[in-house]
Design a protein around this motif. Sequence first.
Motif, short mmCIF file in Angstrom:
data_model
loop_
_atom_site.label_atom_id
_atom_site.label_comp_id
_atom_site.label_asym_id
_atom_site.label_seq_id
_atom_site.Cartn_x
_atom_site.Cartn_y
_atom_site.Cartn_z
N LEU A 44 46.88 -19.20 41.28
CA LEU A 44 47.97 -19.92 41.22
C LEU A 44 48.84 -19.55 42.27
N ILE A 45 49.23 -20.37 43.36
CA ILE A 45 49.97 -20.11 44.34
C ILE A 45 50.99 -21.15 44.08
N LEU A 46 52.18 -21.01 44.03
CA LEU A 46 53.15 -21.78 44.06
C LEU A 46 54.62 -21.79 44.98
N LEU A 47 54.59 -22.92 45.96
CA LEU A 47 55.30 -22.86 47.02
C LEU A 47 56.78 -23.74 46.60
N ASP A 48 58.03 -23.18 46.81
CA ASP A 48 59.20 -23.90 46.19
C ASP A 48 59.98 -23.81 47.43
N ASN A 49 60.22 -25.10 47.79
CA ASN A 49 61.41 -25.15 48.98
C ASN A 49 62.78 -24.96 48.65
N ILE A 50 63.54 -23.92 49.27
CA ILE A 50 64.91 -23.76 48.79
C ILE A 50 65.62 -23.83 50.00
N THR A 51 65.43 -24.76 50.96
CA THR A 51 66.36 -24.96 52.18
C THR A 51 67.45 -25.40 51.92
N GLY A 52 68.78 -24.80 52.23
CA GLY A 52 70.00 -25.10 51.65
C GLY A 52 70.59 -24.66 50.51
N LEU A 53 69.59 -23.68 50.05
CA LEU A 53 69.93 -23.00 48.81
C LEU A 53 70.22 -21.60 48.79
N HIS A 54 70.99 -20.96 48.24
CA HIS A 54 71.33 -19.44 48.15
C HIS A 54 70.78 -18.90 46.78
N VAL A 55 69.73 -18.43 46.69
CA VAL A 55 69.08 -18.15 45.31
C VAL A 55 69.75 -16.90 44.73
N GLN A 56 70.13 -16.96 43.54
CA GLN A 56 71.06 -15.75 42.85
C GLN A 56 70.20 -14.93 42.19
N LYS A 57 69.21 -15.34 41.24
CA LYS A 57 68.38 -14.59 40.19
C LYS A 57 66.92 -15.12 40.23
N ASN A 58 66.02 -14.34 40.65
CA ASN A 58 64.68 -15.02 40.38
C ASN A 58 63.67 -13.91 40.47
N ASN A 59 62.36 -14.10 40.18
CA ASN A 59 61.36 -13.08 40.17
C ASN A 59 60.52 -13.30 41.26
N VAL A 60 60.77 -13.88 42.50
CA VAL A 60 59.83 -14.27 43.27
C VAL A 60 59.16 -13.30 43.90
N ASN A 61 57.75 -13.52 44.13
CA ASN A 61 56.73 -12.45 44.75
C ASN A 61 57.24 -12.21 46.29
N GLU A 62 57.54 -13.47 46.96
CA GLU A 62 57.71 -13.61 48.24
C GLU A 62 58.78 -14.60 48.76
N THR A 63 59.64 -14.44 49.47
CA THR A 63 60.41 -15.45 50.23
C THR A 63 60.45 -15.54 51.80
N THR A 64 60.07 -16.52 52.37
CA THR A 64 59.95 -16.74 53.67
C THR A 64 60.49 -17.97 54.14
N ASP A 65 61.08 -18.30 55.40
CA ASP A 65 61.64 -19.37 56.04
C ASP A 65 61.71 -20.45 55.02
N GLY A 66 62.92 -20.34 54.40
CA GLY A 66 63.47 -21.31 53.17
C GLY A 66 62.40 -21.61 52.22
N MET A 67 61.40 -20.76 51.79
CA MET A 67 60.17 -21.14 50.90
C MET A 67 60.09 -19.93 50.04
N GLN A 68 60.13 -20.05 48.81
CA GLN A 68 59.88 -19.14 47.60
C GLN A 68 58.29 -19.34 47.32
N ILE A 69 57.78 -17.93 47.13
CA ILE A 69 56.03 -17.93 46.93
C ILE A 69 55.86 -17.48 45.62
N TYR A 70 55.47 -17.86 44.67
CA TYR A 70 55.10 -17.34 43.49
C TYR A 70 53.41 -17.25 43.32
N ARG A 71 53.09 -16.16 42.64
CA ARG A 71 51.69 -16.14 42.61
C ARG A 71 51.39 -15.62 41.47
N LYS A 72 50.18 -16.23 40.52
CA LYS A 72 49.66 -15.69 39.45
C LYS A 72 48.31 -15.76 39.26
N ARG A 73 47.71 -14.82 38.81
CA ARG A 73 46.09 -14.65 39.04
C ARG A 73 45.44 -15.47 38.05
#
Length: 858
Positions: free
Chosen positions: A108-137
Amino acid sequence: FSARPLPLVIEASEAPHWFLTSAASDDQWSHSLFGLIPSWTKKILFKRESSINHQLPEDVSNVSVSSGFGITLQKCGVVDVEHDPQTAYITLLINNTNTLLSANITDLILLDNITGLHVQKNNVNETTDGMQIYRKRFLQGGEHFAINYSALLDAKELWDGRVLTLPAKLTFRSSSQNKTHLVSLMASFTITEEEKTKISYSHAIYASGFFIAFFVSLVLTCVGFFIVYRTQILKWSFRSKKQEIRRELSQNHKLEHSQFNSGDFFSEDIIMNDQIIDILSFEESGSMLQALEDLEVASLMRADADLEAYRMQICKEVIAMMMKNMVLSHSLFPHVEKRMSSILKKQFLAMEKEIQEEYERKMVALTAECNLETRKKMEAQCQKARAANEEAEELMKKMNEEPAVEYRSLLDRLHRLEQDCLKRVLLVKQEEYFAKAYRHLAVTQRKELHNIFFTQITNATFKGELKLEAAKTLMEGYSKIQGDIEELMDFLQASKKYHLNRRFAYREYLISKIQLRDSQACALINAAAAQISSLINKMERAGHLPESHLGVLLDRSEAEINSVKQKFDHDLKQEKQKLRQKLITKRRREMLQKKEHRKEQLSLGDPFKTTKEVTHYLSHWKNLLSDHTIEFEELTEKLDNEASEELKELLFSLTEKTVEELKRVQYGVFVQELVKLSVPKMLLLEAVEEHKKEMVVKHEQLEREEHDKSTAAEELLQLTRQKLSQELETSLLEQKKLRSWEQSVLMQLLSLPLSLSEEELLRMRQELHCCFSQVDSSLAWPKIRARTLLQAFEVEWRDTELLKVEQNLAMTSKQQHSKMKKTGSRNRNKIGFLKKSLQDKIFIYEDSVKDESLNKVS
């Protein structure tokens, strides 16, 4: 700020693998192979980006999308507007709890667009270019996965009326029917800023300002119109009279470009051809040919749609060209041609709109019918499975644990096979439904185009706008050109069929080579693994190994072998994933380069812009499509072969590493262990040397087998290609004879001494052309019909065999019940009979219909 949902839009471009495996709807019939087929005119039937737009209530920020595999993706949130800066609280939910459709999913790969947001608390695997990436096997069926986080809204990114679009996209893999599907879901989510500014104003000031501005604007506008009228109106009038005919003749001769000139005629071919990489890379050997056949049907349906689009484009452009040529030959007045062309265009557009609406109505009706049938049959299947499970539970309470586990395993396996076969039956039935509807609408559109043209000619003649002699000339030319168009379409269809059959014959050849390599790799690994246990058993039989150590060493050897094989499977899967991405990237790059090269060739001298002769125009179409098809098929075959060779190198490389690792286990672990147990070292060295010789012999044997089978496969491929070439020539010859017969019938009817009015003669021509336009066969329908007949025969054969098993079980149980008196003995015998019955049923589902039985399917 407030969050509001937008309608869900799922685009094929977001998931290029969507042709046989995409999941973007809660409707499992939307995953049909026919969802990939463009309409016969891309301008009309598929204007909608999605036929399943969901609109949620305005006060709920929740957009969800579900797939036919039972997976639901939701993104929802709320914005706290009471504090500064404003904070958004967002939740992402992946739900796999659908009781009927849920299955285990992986990667599972979940791409979450966060353009215009400043994320405070999360357990994100990776963040790049306004995008959060979550991975689950892994996500098991019946479970869900939720992600919560808060974010501050960036004031620089928002102003009054600004909408932030923050979609979330999920990709995962799901396995069913021995196939691995790569699925893509997207959920839209928006945040819209609302204005809350309080305004104070004076009614008197605003009212006076309004009236003053209105009066000034009115005066200036009138003055401007007067000046323009005095200085330009005469000039415009003169130009319109002098240049009207010239402009219409010159511009309208530049016929509207076909879809080939738009430069996007490669796009769907590129997307569909990606699937062969998945088949060659990840499909199990036993189901490769089935997956290839599904891809073949999808390709045939797409080819039918393309040919229908070409036909409509050619017919409309030829009609326009004929009328322009009549103006140039002074057989038709320019103003009459202009009016008739305008009417024809409007009627063609109306026809296309009507066909689109009819298509949509049919698709909705067929989808609803398929959904209802699927739901009923799946529910019946689930009820049957539940009843069987309940009966099994009661029976297992009365037996030992080991037979109970074995019986339950067989029962679960049977239920999976039953469900897979049911899904297959429904899929094939769906193919037939949609193919019939598609063909019916295609024929309807052809007839309507003829009807529109003939009706317009009749009306123009009746009103006196078109002279009778000009109408006769136009109709004779139309009849001749329609014959030429039908011959062109016959050639294009036969050529497309030849190239597609040639493409899939070559892919079958590649699959046979891959299956041969897989079996060779498996044989090498098994031979190396068998030498370990053989060494241990040989030392025990020679009397050098105590029997007490034999079992321990054999168990340890089995564990070591399983560990090496598992590593091989894992590494092979990982490396294939990397290679797949590399192959698809290379494939698309080369196809896009071919596309750009083709566009450059067309731009240098576009014959569709310059030609005035209809025969030259049709010749340009024939050459264009023939050259494009040949170039594309050559490129496709080259890329398929390169992919096969790269997969071969990867497999052999990992196989050699695995064999070496097994040798290391044999020499470095077990030989040393046997030495410690006082086994003579010289004897061990002799055994090791003998094993090395055996591996060399085995390797040479496998190479000879591969060479012989590869040679036989190549010879079969050459024979198949020769047969396809002969079939192409035969098909063209037969169709040409048929078209000659059509023209003969037309001429004979026109030459008969019948007392028919001109209107009746036009109507007769019209009916003949409508009939002649149907004298062809779609590419996909024969294949789909054959699959339907074969599926029906298999179902009938399977039901007959299962009934025999049930009757044998009932008879055996009755006989044993009369013989056995003790309850315990009856239970043991009953479970034995039931296990035998389950095994027989499983064999029936897994066994294919015998070749001699296939001859009955015709």
